[in-house]
Scaffold this motif. Structure first.
Motif, PDB file in Angstrom:
ATOM      1  N   ILE A 161       1.572   6.704   5.995  1.00 43.51           N
ATOM      2  CA  ILE A 161       2.340   5.930   5.025  1.00 43.51           C
ATOM      3  C   ILE A 161       1.365   5.271   4.057  1.00 43.51           C
ATOM      4  O   ILE A 161       0.461   4.542   4.472  1.00 43.51           O
ATOM      5  N   LYS A 162       1.575   5.516   2.796  1.00 41.69           N
ATOM      6  CA  LYS A 162       0.671   5.031   1.747  1.00 41.69           C
ATOM      7  C   LYS A 162       0.995   3.593   1.378  1.00 41.69           C
ATOM      8  O   LYS A 162       2.168   3.218   1.272  1.00 41.69           O
ATOM      9  N   PRO A 163      -0.020   2.739   1.181  1.00 41.64           N
ATOM     10  CA  PRO A 163       0.257   1.380   0.696  1.00 41.64           C
ATOM     11  C   PRO A 163       1.014   1.412  -0.624  1.00 41.64           C
ATOM     12  O   PRO A 163       0.941   2.388  -1.385  1.00 41.64           O
ATOM     13  N   GLN A 164       1.722   0.340  -0.907  1.00 39.81           N
ATOM     14  CA  GLN A 164       2.592   0.322  -2.070  1.00 39.81           C
ATOM     15  C   GLN A 164       1.824   0.446  -3.378  1.00 39.81           C
ATOM     16  O   GLN A 164       2.226   1.179  -4.273  1.00 39.81           O
ATOM     17  N   TYR A 165       0.704  -0.265  -3.482  1.00 33.23           N
ATOM     18  CA  TYR A 165      -0.070  -0.261  -4.725  1.00 33.23           C
ATOM     19  C   TYR A 165      -1.495   0.186  -4.452  1.00 33.23           C
ATOM     20  O   TYR A 165      -2.035  -0.023  -3.361  1.00 33.23           O
ATOM     21  N   SER A 166      -2.103   0.766  -5.463  1.00 32.25           N
ATOM     22  CA  SER A 166      -3.488   1.210  -5.341  1.00 32.25           C
ATOM     23  C   SER A 166      -4.390   0.027  -4.989  1.00 32.25           C
ATOM     24  O   SER A 166      -4.307  -1.034  -5.607  1.00 32.25           O
ATOM     25  N   GLY A 167      -5.233   0.208  -3.999  1.00 35.37           N
ATOM     26  CA  GLY A 167      -6.133  -0.854  -3.576  1.00 35.37           C
ATOM     27  C   GLY A 167      -5.588  -1.750  -2.497  1.00 35.37           C
ATOM     28  O   GLY A 167      -6.344  -2.528  -1.889  1.00 35.37           O
ATOM     29  N   ASP A 168      -4.268  -1.697  -2.263  1.00 32.50           N
ATOM     30  CA  ASP A 168      -3.685  -2.501  -1.191  1.00 32.50           C
ATOM     31  C   ASP A 168      -4.242  -2.063   0.154  1.00 32.50           C
ATOM     32  O   ASP A 168      -4.529  -0.885   0.389  1.00 32.50           O
ATOM     33  N   SER A 169      -4.344  -3.005   1.069  1.00 33.73           N
ATOM     34  CA  SER A 169      -4.696  -2.654   2.443  1.00 33.73           C
ATOM     35  C   SER A 169      -3.503  -2.018   3.122  1.00 33.73           C
ATOM     36  O   SER A 169      -2.360  -2.090   2.633  1.00 33.73           O
ATOM     37  N   THR A 170      -3.750  -1.402   4.265  1.00 33.34           N
ATOM     38  CA  THR A 170      -2.631  -0.999   5.108  1.00 33.34           C
ATOM     39  C   THR A 170      -1.957  -2.245   5.664  1.00 33.34           C
ATOM     40  O   THR A 170      -2.533  -3.335   5.678  1.00 33.34           O
ATOM     41  N   GLN A 171      -0.711  -2.064   6.099  1.00 39.96           N
ATOM     42  CA  GLN A 171      -0.019  -3.181   6.741  1.00 39.96           C
ATOM     43  C   GLN A 171      -0.819  -3.684   7.941  1.00 39.96           C
ATOM     44  O   GLN A 171      -0.923  -4.888   8.177  1.00 39.96           O
ATOM     45  N   GLU A 172      -1.403  -2.753   8.701  1.00 39.45           N
ATOM     46  CA  GLU A 172      -2.129  -3.134   9.912  1.00 39.45           C
ATOM     47  C   GLU A 172      -3.367  -3.970   9.596  1.00 39.45           C
ATOM     48  O   GLU A 172      -3.657  -4.950  10.301  1.00 39.45           O
ATOM     49  N   ALA A 173      -4.106  -3.581   8.576  1.00 37.43           N
ATOM     50  CA  ALA A 173      -5.349  -4.293   8.258  1.00 37.43           C
ATOM     51  C   ALA A 173      -5.079  -5.750   7.916  1.00 37.43           C
ATOM     52  O   ALA A 173      -5.812  -6.654   8.342  1.00 37.43           O
ATOM     53  N   SER A 174      -4.033  -5.999   7.151  1.00 37.08           N
ATOM     54  CA  SER A 174      -3.742  -7.381   6.753  1.00 37.08           C
ATOM     55  C   SER A 174      -3.004  -8.146   7.847  1.00 37.08           C
ATOM     56  O   SER A 174      -3.252  -9.331   8.069  1.00 37.08           O
ATOM     57  N   PHE A 175      -2.095  -7.474   8.565  1.00 34.82           N
ATOM     58  CA  PHE A 175      -1.274  -8.164   9.549  1.00 34.82           C
ATOM     59  C   PHE A 175      -2.095  -8.680  10.732  1.00 34.82           C
ATOM     60  O   PHE A 175      -1.897  -9.805  11.201  1.00 34.82           O
ATOM     61  N   TYR A 176      -3.009  -7.890  11.214  1.00 36.31           N
ATOM     62  CA  TYR A 176      -3.782  -8.277  12.396  1.00 36.31           C
ATOM     63  C   TYR A 176      -5.030  -9.101  12.055  1.00 36.31           C
ATOM     64  O   TYR A 176      -5.724  -9.564  12.962  1.00 36.31           O
TER      65      TYR A 176
END
Length: 455
Positions: free
Chosen positions: A266-281
């Protein structure tokens, strides 16, 4: 172009809200109807982008607090929860969830909304005379695969669940439960249909949409849940024989989006965004606000396991040692190489090892067990009994797939080993193998009764 996409999303929301009502009322001047949404490939695929966005942000596939990676990671033995219990997450982590738990209600609502969206897209594409046959097959095949995976996750969480292919709101609102065996049988039919419609080629080279082999992975899991090991073996071998995929020998590249070992991500919403996992944890210089890896998981790594070194970050706060998942390393603003992985080839390897173990073909299973071990810098194992082989497969998957898609919980459940959790989870009871149905749903739909045992 942006305005056109917005119109398409509005139209899809209308379809999701009530497909039947759309053909009974006059069409507003500023909105598109079902026929227009599926009038050509561009608009049909744009309609699909709505469900994909929902999968990224608030689904059981998400890498955040909505996803099975976090929810079932804490429900089993991978994660310690630091949420305030007012929101219901701590109750799930401590195995004390009740039918009034707001998180369970949200998960139920979100997932059935996404299933309804998939049903609406399937119905729209099936009736779209203007779509070419290849595009119609692709749209339906992708929607079937998404729907099947959502249903499979719900069945793992709740057991017997309402199963519907309809977009009729009045019909759906009063559905009773379909027993688990029948749900799995329905998913087998749906996934075989998807496999027949999709091709091995990806719609996008970044592998952000399912292809035939993604549907096959879900079918593999269905067969394993049905204890149909010979059929599961054949599906796994078919996936591994695809020229699209190659085992990733470099452990530092396992979560690189360009890898040929990735089946779906699953691709992040915007270019350069982290994955959900990288930011959430992520946490640093402060105690975790959501989850941290459990001491039990950390202790499970063998000395010299490179996954312990590369996929776990240690954080010391006030003299207290915490551990956080570090599989995804790029934070927002700097991410150019990581997408959230849904399926990767290593899971197929170890699922195949399990199917062979269940057929007592120990020597055949060993190459698929040892591939990830060798990559992690560990010696190959040679268990000599079926029980010992299954033990090390589960242990290997624990160290390989922690926080990924609830794999640990479903592995233990499928193998009848959830009782192992009682060693480290003081509130664990056998009935916790499923969650309670949300109380609000039982009140709205008496046909959903009875409640799951002991809830």
């Amino acid at each position: 172009m942006k305005n056109s996409i917005k119109l398409l999303m509005i139209s899809l929301l209308l379809v999701i809200t009530s497909c039947e009502e759309m053909v009974e009322v006059d069409m507003p001047n500023n909105q598109l109807g079902t026929e227009q949404v599926f009038a050509d490939a561009q608009t049909a695929y744009a309609a699909l982008s709505g469900p994909y966005s929902d999968l990224r942000t608030q689904s059981l596939l998400s890498g955040n607090n909505f996803g099975t990676g976090a929810l079932l990671g804490s429900y089993a033995d991978e994660l310690d929860c630091y949420f305030n219990d007012l929101n219901g997450y701590e109750a799930i982590a401590s195995n004390t969830q009740l039918p009034t738990n707001s998180v369970i209600q949200t998960i139920w609502n979100n997932t059935y909304r996404q299933i309804y969206a998939a049903n609406a897209i399937i119905a729209g594409a099936e009736n779209a005379v203007a779509l070419s046959q290849p595009d119609r097959d692709q749209v339906i095949g992708e929607a079937l695969t998404i729907r099947s995976l959502l249903y499979f996750n719900l069945q793992q969480l709740f057991g017997d669940i309402p199963y519907t292919r309809s977009t009729d709101y009045e019909y759906n609102r009063s559905l009773g439960k379909t027993v688990s065996a029948a749900v799995l049988s329905n998913l087998e039919a749906d996934l075989n249909q998807a496999i027949g419609l999709l091709s091995d080629a990806y719609r996008d080279p970044e592998r952000i949409y399912p292809n035939r082999q993604v549907a096959a992975v879900v079918l593999l899991k269905v067969y394993l849940s049905q204890q149909r090991y010979s059929e599961a073996e054949q599906v796994a071998l078919q996936i591994l024989q695809s020229p699209n995929y190659q085992f990733q020998p470099d452990i530092s590249q396992v979560f690189n989006a360009a890898g040929s070992h990735i089946l779906w991500q699953i691709k992040p919403q915007y270019s350069g965004d982290s994955t959900q996992e990288a930011s959430f944890y992520y946490f640093d210089n402060a105690p975790p606000s959501a989850y941290a890896l459990s001491e039990g998981l950390i202790a499970a790594f063998e000395p010299g396991d490179l996954r312990r070194d590369l996929w776990v970050a240690e954080v010391t706060v006030g003299g207290q040692q915490y551990y956080r998942p570090f599989k995804y390393k790029s934070l927002s603003g700097s991410n150019t190489t990581e997408y959230s992985v849904v399926f990767r080839l290593e899971e197929v390897y170890l699922l195949l090892a399990e199917t062979l173990a269940m057929q007592n073909r120990i020597s055949d299973a060993l190459p698929y067990l040892n591939a990830t071990r060798l990559r992690a810098g560990l010696p190959a194992l040679e268990p000599t009994s079926q029980t010992a082989l299954l033990d090390v497969i589960l242990q290997e998957k624990r160290c390989e797939f922690f926080t990924e898609q609830g794999i640990r919980f479903t592995d233990l459940k499928r193998n009848g080993r959830l009782s192992q959790l009682s060693v480290v989870k003081p509130n664990w009871e056998p009935y916790n193998r499923v969650w309670p149905y949300p109380q609000n749903e039982l009140l709205l739909n008496p046909n959903l009764a009875p409640q799951n045992e002991n809830y």
